[in-house]
Design a protein around this motif. Structure first.
Motif, PDB file in Angstrom:
ATOM      1  N   UNK A 199      24.052  26.884  40.421  1.00 37.31           N
ATOM      2  CA  UNK A 199      24.067  26.975  39.066  1.00 37.31           C
ATOM      3  C   UNK A 199      23.234  28.593  39.078  1.00 37.31           C
ATOM      4  N   UNK A 240      23.773  21.305  37.137  1.00 40.56           N
ATOM      5  CA  UNK A 240      23.284  21.829  38.112  1.00 40.56           C
ATOM      6  C   UNK A 240      23.466  20.941  39.537  1.00 40.56           C
ATOM      7  N   UNK A 241      23.204  19.777  39.339  1.00 43.74           N
ATOM      8  CA  UNK A 241      23.038  18.850  40.378  1.00 43.74           C
ATOM      9  C   UNK A 241      24.323  18.370  41.107  1.00 43.74           C
ATOM     10  N   UNK A 274      22.593  20.606  31.250  1.00 40.54           N
ATOM     11  CA  UNK A 274      22.209  21.636  32.387  1.00 40.54           C
ATOM     12  C   UNK A 274      21.783  20.876  33.472  1.00 40.54           C
ATOM     13  N   UNK A 275      21.108  19.864  33.388  1.00 39.70           N
ATOM     14  CA  UNK A 275      20.729  18.986  34.701  1.00 39.70           C
ATOM     15  C   UNK A 275      21.805  18.555  35.501  1.00 39.70           C
TER      16      UNK A 275
END
Lengths: 252, 252
Positions: free
Chosen positions: A41, A31-32, A27-28
């Motif tokens: 996102x 997202x970035x 996810x991280x």
């Protein structure tokens, strides 16, 4: 005037996340990476290794976002069902991609190994798909329409994202400024609400923390315009100072 | 005969997860806690701090799972909209819960502080709700129907889960056995598929890893019966051994 916002969704396919065995790290990084492409996102779903669950999530999210990414389930074992599920979602057959087969033959050939039936599973794609290069291991990622099928292993997914860098249309990246303060967020709730309200296009997130017996919070000011982020951040910092609190630029 | 399986869903409410600012730590702890209660985490959604997004996720997931948990958005600031969104999802008004108000008055009173309007926001609940104790800070969690509204800060959420331990009806916990092996998973794909097929009620997950230049995988055998987990694990270990690979009990 508000600019066009580009959005993406992420579907994380994996019993190992839902069982708590494996902590998600995709996810991280997705997202970035997306934000650097000017894409937000907008939503994430974690689904089990079950075809109906994957089909439902992918069909819901690809319809209402500019892009839909998946991670997980593209390896050679029986629990790797992402390609079949996405082909079912799209209503197309699964085929062997000739370039993926050639890549696997080269990858295993160099190691003096055969492309077994199990390995050939990694060359299967929904009909009409293109490949996303994978420099880490034999199995490529897959792009079909606005769907991007990535590996679940975070560093392999990262390599696939890297291969996609700069290839997707996006808008303005979301910029942010973080101001921390050793204050209970309830003490400055009005200040934050007013700062957000009076700066158009800004969203302020307030994230409390409890450390070494102290209560504090980080206030994250987000907008696509640097000038607006700066102005709103200055207003928050000034408001904290005039209420007698020290604003810590960059967060605590 | 298959036993009744109890399921739960989790809705993570938070722009900070979607922006990549904060790495989620609630999926894992909720998953592990649920499993100890005999409940499977069946699906997770991460949604933005927007009422429509929360309403959609909560209404979809509470309808098809025995339980639905949320984390995040129950603090005192303008971006804490979970209670309003869930009241909207349920079609009930938001009210001040008298016990929550009393708890806040006691909590802040001890510290010589007032319960301001911002703080009183933390006593707001959808009408008909009960409180979930929070021993860490002033704001309680909330239970209404099969919905459980928890804090987003992981250690506060953990305290609320702790308060719920043993109070939810569940079934048999899912047991697991992990066998690791320094082998490319494509080499043993047939063995895994056959082991899963021949042991009813088992799911085997295969999780590749790449470490120090070597390729390996962990095979996680899951079932609710210890005897079945043992038998299937023994079959996998024996299969690996007869193919010339060392099976590492507990994983690599």
């Amino acid at each position: 005037m508000s600019e066009r916002v580009w959005t993406a969704a992420l579907v994380i396919i994996g019993d190992e996340i839902l069982s708590g065995r494996t902590a998600d790290r995709n996810i991280g990084q997705v997202a970035v990476w997306l934000n650097a492409q000017g894409i937000r996102l907008a939503e994430v779903r974690v689904v089990a290794d079950r075809e109906e669950a994957i089909v439902e999530a992918v069909n819901a999210l690809r319809a209402r976002n500019d892009y839909c990414f998946t991670t997980g389930g593209i390896g050679p074992t029986h629990d790797d069902i992402t390609v079949d599920a996405i082909a079912a979602a799209l209503g197309v057959p699964v085929v062997i991609h000739p370039q993926a087969r050639a890549t696997l033959e080269a990858y295993y050939g160099k190691r003096g190994q055969e492309v077994t039936d199990a390995r050939l599973r990694m060359a299967r794609v929904p009909e009409g798909a293109e490949l996303i290069p994978n420099r880490m291991s034999g199995a490529p990622g897959i792009r079909i329409g606005n769907l991007f099928i990535l590996a679940g292993v975070p560093h392999i997914a990262a390599g696939m994202l890297d291969a996609l860098t700069g290839t997707l249309e996006g808008g303005l990246p979301l910029l942010s400024r973080t101001i921390g303060c050793w204050v209970a967020e309830s003490e400055v709730a009005d200040l934050l609400r007013e700062a957000e309200r009076s700066h158009e296009g800004v969203a302020i997130g307030s994230y409390p923390l409890f450390r070494e017996g102290r209560t504090g919070a980080n206030f994250v000011i987000r907008a696509t315009s640097q000038a607006v982020v700066d102005a709103c951040g200055d207003a928050v910092a000034a408001g904290l100072a005039s209420a007698g609190f020290e604003a810590v630029e960059g967060g605590i």
